[in-house]
Design a protein around this motif. Structure first.
Motif, mmCIF file in Angstrom:
data_model
loop_
_atom_site.group_PDB
_atom_site.id
_atom_site.type_symbol
_atom_site.label_atom_id
_atom_site.label_comp_id
_atom_site.label_asym_id
_atom_site.label_seq_id
_atom_site.Cartn_x
_atom_site.Cartn_y
_atom_site.Cartn_z
ATOM 1 N N LEU A 1 0.818 -1.207 0.000
ATOM 2 C CA LEU A 1 0.000 0.000 0.000
ATOM 3 C C LEU A 1 0.856 1.264 0.000
ATOM 4 N N ARG A 2 1.918 1.274 0.778
ATOM 5 C CA ARG A 2 2.785 2.451 0.806
ATOM 6 C C ARG A 2 3.360 2.743 -0.580
ATOM 7 N N GLU A 3 3.788 1.692 -1.222
ATOM 8 C CA GLU A 3 4.348 1.878 -2.564
ATOM 9 C C GLU A 3 3.282 2.398 -3.529
ATOM 10 N N ALA A 4 2.058 1.881 -3.404
ATOM 11 C CA ALA A 4 0.969 2.335 -4.287
ATOM 12 C C ALA A 4 0.626 3.793 -4.034
ATOM 13 N N ILE A 5 0.609 4.179 -2.752
ATOM 14 C CA ILE A 5 0.278 5.565 -2.412
ATOM 15 C C ILE A 5 1.334 6.521 -2.948
ATOM 16 N N LEU B 1 -11.089 7.427 1.897
ATOM 17 C CA LEU B 1 -10.282 7.852 0.758
ATOM 18 C C LEU B 1 -9.676 6.646 0.056
ATOM 19 N N LEU B 2 -9.182 5.642 0.862
ATOM 20 C CA LEU B 2 -8.610 4.445 0.260
ATOM 21 C C LEU B 2 -9.661 3.701 -0.542
ATOM 22 N N SER B 3 -10.839 3.583 0.031
ATOM 23 C CA SER B 3 -11.911 2.853 -0.642
ATOM 24 C C SER B 3 -12.293 3.527 -1.947
ATOM 25 N N ARG B 4 -12.259 4.860 -1.966
ATOM 26 C CA ARG B 4 -12.684 5.574 -3.182
ATOM 27 C C ARG B 4 -11.594 5.663 -4.214
ATOM 28 N N GLU B 5 -10.354 5.921 -3.720
ATOM 29 C CA GLU B 5 -9.300 6.228 -4.685
ATOM 30 C C GLU B 5 -8.342 5.056 -4.936
ATOM 31 N N LEU B 6 -8.164 4.142 -3.886
ATOM 32 C CA LEU B 6 -7.140 3.088 -4.031
ATOM 33 C C LEU B 6 -7.719 1.705 -3.711
ATOM 34 N N SER B 7 -8.965 1.507 -4.071
ATOM 35 C CA SER B 7 -9.591 0.218 -3.738
ATOM 36 C C SER B 7 -8.909 -0.955 -4.408
ATOM 37 N N PHE C 1 -5.784 1.500 6.777
ATOM 38 C CA PHE C 1 -4.340 1.724 6.721
ATOM 39 C C PHE C 1 -3.872 2.202 8.090
ATOM 40 N N PRO C 2 -2.868 1.533 8.671
ATOM 41 C CA PRO C 2 -2.216 0.334 8.120
ATOM 42 C C PRO C 2 -3.127 -0.886 8.195
#
Length: 720
Positions: free
Chosen positions: A297-301, A326-332, A370-371
């Protein structure tokens, strides 16, 4: 066997011995190591108990070794035998072989020793024996995850006694079983009344559990074999290298032992290893899986450009949403990939199966966070599933292995016992080989040919004296306690051919063989350092070993059965009045009741003045001769004693052949009916032979009328 009937065994000791698996066998065979396993009994005490049990069995009164020197001889011989053992057991077992006057005991050991002489020690057997030891009885087996359950108080007591390794609980009904099942991995209900009851958890109804302890608590046989695995494996090697016969399936036992760990767990099962590893590594694997997800996840962000318009941000804030939204909307998609990586890592690292993997996936939730963090509830379920599967697998494997080994327990015990006894046999065989031993010939009824010395017959065995030429044992001779008092004195004793004392600190090949025999009483004369004491030691060693039932250090030995051995070593200096009186009292008792005794005495004249000594020794010899004892007295006063004795006492002599370079050359075998010359006589004779006719000069050179040879001749005349 009534244990308290053994001399020295009281109620407390009898209770301790009763705790042994087979106390009668241990006592009957002299298994000191097994006896020492009884609570509170040391090995020294165990040896004393074993000897007492053997004496009781053969009605042996004890006391065969009647003097300190006799006991020293026995201890020295025993040490020589023990030096040739490999195992501690064999050395301790030899402690139970002692000289006895009882024919039954002597014959028992003779049979054992005869078999031992057929053994051929080889390096492979001796190496294998290094690993053999007496079997240990585990006393610390305790199983905490399993219990027995009953509704009956009497059944409760019976269960505690039959299977002490498990806790025993009293319950009232099926609900009680259910409650126990929540605290124990397995509950074994031992009442018939529970048959057909269905209870959640691992509850087994086994009314015959107390009759099949190996199935109910397989840890019992497994602990025994685990504790003794090395000893049993070594015993298997001994049997193979020595070619010993056994009823045990060596290959089957060896295979079963290979599946057993030293801690009593089952080895070599891949599934059990997988489950055990999964349980042990679970927390670490979950932690690593969390790191995998969070790193992903850190790498993806870092690589993702996330843009949030003001209206959207205001809407999220008004709804109280945080970073998870925000994770659910932008990085699901990225979160789903991270969780998938974590789940796969956990499943692969623990090598989980399908059902286990399904539970493992729930440890990481689908809702973005997260985490990334574990879910404790599914983690606990996975732990319970793996632990339960491991215990069920281990229990089944234990039961299977215990079933294989339980029937082998007696075979394994016998296997080890035979290997240990084989070490005893090898010690006797090695002793016999090292000292040139043979089995002696006994004359049980005390009858031997009249006269002193070794028989001149070709085989030395009378054709009508009841002695078997095969093993030297009379087949019809009675097991008496000595010479019949009404029979009168008999010419009895011992005959030794080619004897070499094992107590000499010399290689066997450097020891001169000795032939000597005595019936009745005899004086033994000889030069100083000629071997008189060594001859007494040889006679004592032969008699002690023969009455132990063991081979003796000679080419041939024939002897009567003695009731006791009295060996009086040379005293150091003249005794005071009290010690002299005590010595005379001892010989008075011996002269009165020593009919079946062998008496060996080394220079008794040193106890007092020479003139008085000769008179006392003459009187002792007269009494011993009258009661039929066998005796050898070493003395430098043989001639004086012979003159004072009231009977024709035999005087034998160890003759010196001469002096070579200042050293005596001696014929070590005593010459019968011969008073040996003394060392001074030999020296004077040598001087006379070497002297010339030069006169003796004295007083400033005055010449006497007597020549040197004449002087020596005068001295020699004094010895005639």
């Amino acid at each position: 066997m009534d244990l308290e009937s053994i001399p020295g065994v009281g109620e407390k000791t009898a209770r301790a011995l009763a705790e042994l698996d087979d106390p009668e066998r241990a006592l009957r065979t002299g298994d000191v190591a097994a006896i020492a396993n009884a609570p509170g009994i040391s090995r020294g005490r165990a040896a004393r108990i074993a000897r007492a049990a053997i004496r009781r069995e053969h009605d042996d009164p004890g006391g065969f070794l009647a003097t300190d020197r006799a006991r020293e001889i026995y201890r020295e011989l025993l040490e020589l035998l023990a030096d040739r053992t490999v195992t501690d057991y064999a050395a301790q077992r030899l402690e139970t072989i002692f000289p006895s006057p009882r024919q039954s005991r002597i014959e028992d050991v003779r049979a054992f020793a005869a078999d031992a002489l057929e053994r051929e020690p080889n390096p492979d057997v001796l190496d294998a024996l290094e690993g053999v030891s007496s079997l240990d009885r585990p006393r610390d087996v305790r199983v905490r995850e399993r219990c027995l359950a009953t509704t009956d108080a009497e059944r409760y007591s019976e269960a505690r006694e039959a299977i002490p390794e498990l806790s025993v609980e009293i319950v009232e009904d099926a609900q009680g079983l259910a409650e126990l099942a929540r605290g124990y991995s397995t509950v074994v209900a031992i009442d018939e009344s529970f048959a057909g009851v269905t209870v959640e958890g691992d509850v087994r109804v086994e009314p015959d559990a107390l009759e099949t302890p190996a199935e109910t608590v397989p840890e019992r046989p497994l602990a025994f074999f685990a504790r003794n695995r090395d000893a049993i494996t070594a015993a298997i090697d001994v049997h193979r290298h020595a070619g010993l016969e056994t009823d045990c399936d060596l290959e089957g036992l060896e295979d079963a032992l290979s599946r057993l760990e030293t801690d009593g767990t089952v080895a070599g099962d891949d599934e059990l290893d997988r489950l055990a590893t999964a349980v042990d590594d679970l927390d670490a694997a979950v932690g690593t899986a969390e790191s995998v997800a969070n790193d992903h996840l850190r790498e993806a962000i870092r690589e993702e450009d996330v843009t949030i318009e003001g209206a959207d941000l205001l809407s999220l804030v008004e709804r109280g949403a945080g970073v998870d939204s925000l994770l659910s909307r932008e990085l699901s998609d990225e979160y789903a990939a991270a969780v998938t990586a974590a789940r796969e890592h956990l499943i692969e690292s623990l090598d989980l199966e399908s059902g286990e993997a399904e539970i493992a996936r729930r440890i990481f939730a689908d809702e973005p966070t997260f985490p990334v963090e574990r879910e404790e509830e599914p983690l606990g379920r996975l732990r319970e599933e793996l632990t339960g599967a491991r215990e069920r697998r281990a229990d089944r494997l234990k039961r299977d292995l215990a079933a294989d080994l339980a029937d082998q327990r007696d075979h394994a015990r016998q296997l080890v016992q035979d290997a240990l006894e084989f070490d005893v046999e090898l010690a006797i065989a090695r002793f016999a080989a090292d000292f040139g031993c043979t089995m002696p010939e006994f004359v049980w009824d005390g009858e031997m040919r009249s006269g002193n010395g070794v028989s001149g017959d070709d085989d030395g065995v009378s054709g009508d004296d009841g002695v078997s030429g095969d093993n030297g044992v009379s087949e019809d001779a009675p097991d008496g306690d000595g010479i019949d008092a009404d029979a009168g004195p008999r010419e009895t004793g011992f005959e030794i051919e080619g004897g070499r004392s094992p107590l000499l600190d010399e290689p066997l090949e450097r020891i001169d063989p000795v032939d000597y025999g005595v019936g009745g009483v005899a004086l033994l004369s000889g030069v100083n350092s000629g071997g008189k004491t060594s001859t007494l030691d040889l006679v004592a060693s032969v008699v002690v070993l023969a009455h132990m039932g063991l081979p003796v250090p000679a080419e041939r030995v024939r002897l009567r059965r003695f009731d006791s051995l009295h060996y009086h070593a040379k005293t150091q200096g003249t005794l005071d009045a009290g010690a002299f009186e005590s010595t005379v009292r001892e010989f008075a008792t011996l002269a009165d009741r020593g009919a079946g005794s062998l008496v060996l005495v080394d220079e008794l004249e040193s106890i007092t003045e020479p003139g008085a000594s000769a008179k006392i020794i003459a009187g002792i010899l007269e009494a011993l001769s009258e009661n039929g004892a066998t005796a050898v007295f070493v003395s430098h006063l043989a001639d004086e004693i012979r003159e004072m004795a009231g009977f024709d006492v035999t005087v034998d002599g160890i003759e010196a052949v001469g002096l070579i370079d200042g050293e005596l050359e001696v014929n070590r075998s005593p010459v019968k009916d011969h008073l040996a010359r003394s060392t001074p006589e030999l020296i004077v004779e040598k001087l006379a032979e070497e002297a010339d006719d030069e006169p003796i000069a004295a007083n400033g050179g005055d010449v006497r009328g007597e020549s040197v040879p004449g002087f020596y001749d005068r001295l020699l005349e004094k010895f005639e």
